[in-house]
Motif scaffolding. Structure first.
Motif, PDB file in Angstrom:
ATOM      1  N   UNK A 192      34.937  35.686  40.596  1.00 10.99           N
ATOM      2  CA  UNK A 192      34.652  34.608  39.645  1.00 10.99           C
ATOM      3  C   UNK A 192      33.330  34.842  38.914  1.00 10.99           C
ATOM      4  N   UNK A 193      32.283  35.143  39.661  1.00 13.36           N
ATOM      5  CA  UNK A 193      30.994  35.405  39.008  1.00 13.36           C
ATOM      6  C   UNK A 193      30.929  36.813  38.430  1.00 13.36           C
ATOM      7  N   UNK A 194      31.270  37.786  39.265  1.00 14.26           N
ATOM      8  CA  UNK A 194      31.126  39.182  38.848  1.00 14.26           C
ATOM      9  C   UNK A 194      32.094  39.615  37.761  1.00 14.26           C
ATOM     10  N   UNK A 195      33.338  39.270  37.912  1.00 16.93           N
ATOM     11  CA  UNK A 195      34.360  39.675  36.946  1.00 16.93           C
ATOM     12  C   UNK A 195      34.628  38.622  35.879  1.00 16.93           C
ATOM     13  N   UNK A 196      34.105  37.425  36.083  1.00 14.34           N
ATOM     14  CA  UNK A 196      34.318  36.359  35.108  1.00 14.34           C
ATOM     15  C   UNK A 196      35.718  35.766  35.125  1.00 14.34           C
ATOM     16  N   UNK A 197      36.404  35.889  36.253  1.00 12.37           N
ATOM     17  CA  UNK A 197      37.755  35.324  36.351  1.00 12.37           C
ATOM     18  C   UNK A 197      37.690  33.813  36.518  1.00 12.37           C
ATOM     19  N   UNK A 198      38.683  33.138  36.010  1.00 14.61           N
ATOM     20  CA  UNK A 198      38.829  31.709  36.289  1.00 14.61           C
ATOM     21  C   UNK A 198      39.435  31.585  37.678  1.00 14.61           C
ATOM     22  N   UNK A 199      39.188  30.480  38.384  1.00 15.80           N
ATOM     23  CA  UNK A 199      39.764  30.342  39.731  1.00 15.80           C
ATOM     24  C   UNK A 199      41.264  30.588  39.764  1.00 15.80           C
ATOM     25  N   UNK A 200      41.998  30.073  38.794  1.00 13.53           N
ATOM     26  CA  UNK A 200      43.455  30.280  38.764  1.00 13.53           C
ATOM     27  C   UNK A 200      43.790  31.770  38.655  1.00 13.53           C
ATOM     28  N   UNK A 201      43.030  32.497  37.846  1.00 15.10           N
ATOM     29  CA  UNK A 201      43.257  33.929  37.698  1.00 15.10           C
ATOM     30  C   UNK A 201      42.938  34.670  39.000  1.00 15.10           C
ATOM     31  N   UNK A 202      41.825  34.262  39.640  1.00 18.59           N
ATOM     32  CA  UNK A 202      41.441  34.882  40.902  1.00 18.59           C
ATOM     33  C   UNK A 202      42.534  34.725  41.943  1.00 18.59           C
ATOM     34  N   UNK A 203      43.028  33.497  42.131  1.00 18.01           N
ATOM     35  CA  UNK A 203      44.014  33.234  43.180  1.00 18.01           C
ATOM     36  C   UNK A 203      45.387  33.808  42.852  1.00 18.01           C
ATOM     37  N   UNK A 204      45.638  34.155  41.596  1.00 20.69           N
ATOM     38  CA  UNK A 204      46.924  34.760  41.222  1.00 20.69           C
ATOM     39  C   UNK A 204      46.957  36.258  41.512  1.00 20.69           C
ATOM     40  N   UNK A 205      45.803  36.868  41.761  1.00 23.99           N
ATOM     41  CA  UNK A 205      45.747  38.304  42.029  1.00 23.99           C
ATOM     42  C   UNK A 205      46.215  38.629  43.439  1.00 23.99           C
ATOM     43  N   UNK A 206      46.787  39.801  43.577  1.00 23.01           N
ATOM     44  CA  UNK A 206      47.056  40.318  44.911  1.00 23.01           C
ATOM     45  C   UNK A 206      45.774  40.992  45.401  1.00 23.01           C
ATOM     46  N   UNK A 207      45.623  41.188  46.715  1.00 21.83           N
ATOM     47  CA  UNK A 207      44.441  41.906  47.196  1.00 21.83           C
ATOM     48  C   UNK A 207      44.296  43.293  46.570  1.00 21.83           C
ATOM     49  N   UNK A 208      45.407  43.994  46.359  1.00 26.61           N
ATOM     50  CA  UNK A 208      45.342  45.326  45.747  1.00 26.61           C
ATOM     51  C   UNK A 208      44.822  45.250  44.314  1.00 26.61           C
ATOM     52  N   UNK A 209      45.259  44.245  43.566  1.00 23.56           N
ATOM     53  CA  UNK A 209      44.781  44.080  42.191  1.00 23.56           C
ATOM     54  C   UNK A 209      43.288  43.780  42.161  1.00 23.56           C
ATOM     55  N   UNK A 210      42.838  42.914  43.066  1.00 23.61           N
ATOM     56  CA  UNK A 210      41.417  42.581  43.127  1.00 23.61           C
ATOM     57  C   UNK A 210      40.597  43.815  43.488  1.00 23.61           C
ATOM     58  N   UNK A 211      41.063  44.587  44.466  1.00 23.18           N
ATOM     59  CA  UNK A 211      40.358  45.817  44.835  1.00 23.18           C
ATOM     60  C   UNK A 211      40.236  46.752  43.648  1.00 23.18           C
ATOM     61  N   UNK A 212      41.309  46.907  42.900  1.00 24.89           N
ATOM     62  CA  UNK A 212      41.295  47.781  41.735  1.00 24.89           C
ATOM     63  C   UNK A 212      40.301  47.280  40.696  1.00 24.89           C
ATOM     64  N   UNK A 213      40.299  45.979  40.433  1.00 23.00           N
ATOM     65  CA  UNK A 213      39.388  45.405  39.444  1.00 23.00           C
ATOM     66  C   UNK A 213      37.925  45.535  39.865  1.00 23.00           C
ATOM     67  N   UNK A 214      37.679  45.512  41.173  1.00 19.83           N
ATOM     68  CA  UNK A 214      36.314  45.638  41.676  1.00 19.83           C
ATOM     69  C   UNK A 214      35.865  47.092  41.760  1.00 19.83           C
ATOM     70  N   UNK A 215      36.732  48.020  41.368  1.00 18.36           N
ATOM     71  CA  UNK A 215      36.363  49.423  41.349  1.00 18.36           C
ATOM     72  C   UNK A 215      36.559  50.128  42.669  1.00 18.36           C
ATOM     73  N   UNK A 216      37.246  49.478  43.593  1.00 14.38           N
ATOM     74  CA  UNK A 216      37.527  50.106  44.877  1.00 14.38           C
ATOM     75  C   UNK A 216      38.546  51.215  44.668  1.00 14.38           C
ATOM     76  N   UNK A 217      38.603  52.116  45.597  1.00 10.58           N
ATOM     77  CA  UNK A 217      39.532  53.242  45.509  1.00 10.58           C
ATOM     78  C   UNK A 217      40.966  52.749  45.385  1.00 10.58           C
ATOM     79  N   UNK A 218      41.793  53.586  44.865  1.00  8.57           N
ATOM     80  CA  UNK A 218      43.216  53.263  44.719  1.00  8.57           C
ATOM     81  C   UNK A 218      43.823  52.996  46.096  1.00  8.57           C
TER      82      UNK A 218
END
Length: 68
Positions: free
Chosen positions: A14-40
């Protein structure tokens, strides 16, 4: 203790990526990891593929023509 550090993940999303809460909770853990720059995500290994094939076969058992 194991599991997700939800406060840290929410801050990152929410703070770092600027997602809205609804957008955050709609992500899968894999999608969030990818957006945060974590390895594939880890590659699919043969054992896991065999598990998926057994759980979701291409044809229903007992049928070979694919018709209902």
């Amino acid at each position: 203790m194991t599991g997700f550090d939800w406060p840290a993940l929410m801050r990152a999303g929410i703070r770092g990526l600027g997602l809205r809460p609804r957008e955050f909770w709609a992500l899968t853990p894999a999608e969030l990891r990818l957006m945060l720059g974590d390895a594939a995500p880890a590659p699919l290994r043969r054992a896991r593929l065999d598990e998926l094939l057994a759980a979701y076969p291409d044809q229903a058992k007992g049928r070979d023509d694919g018709r209902d």
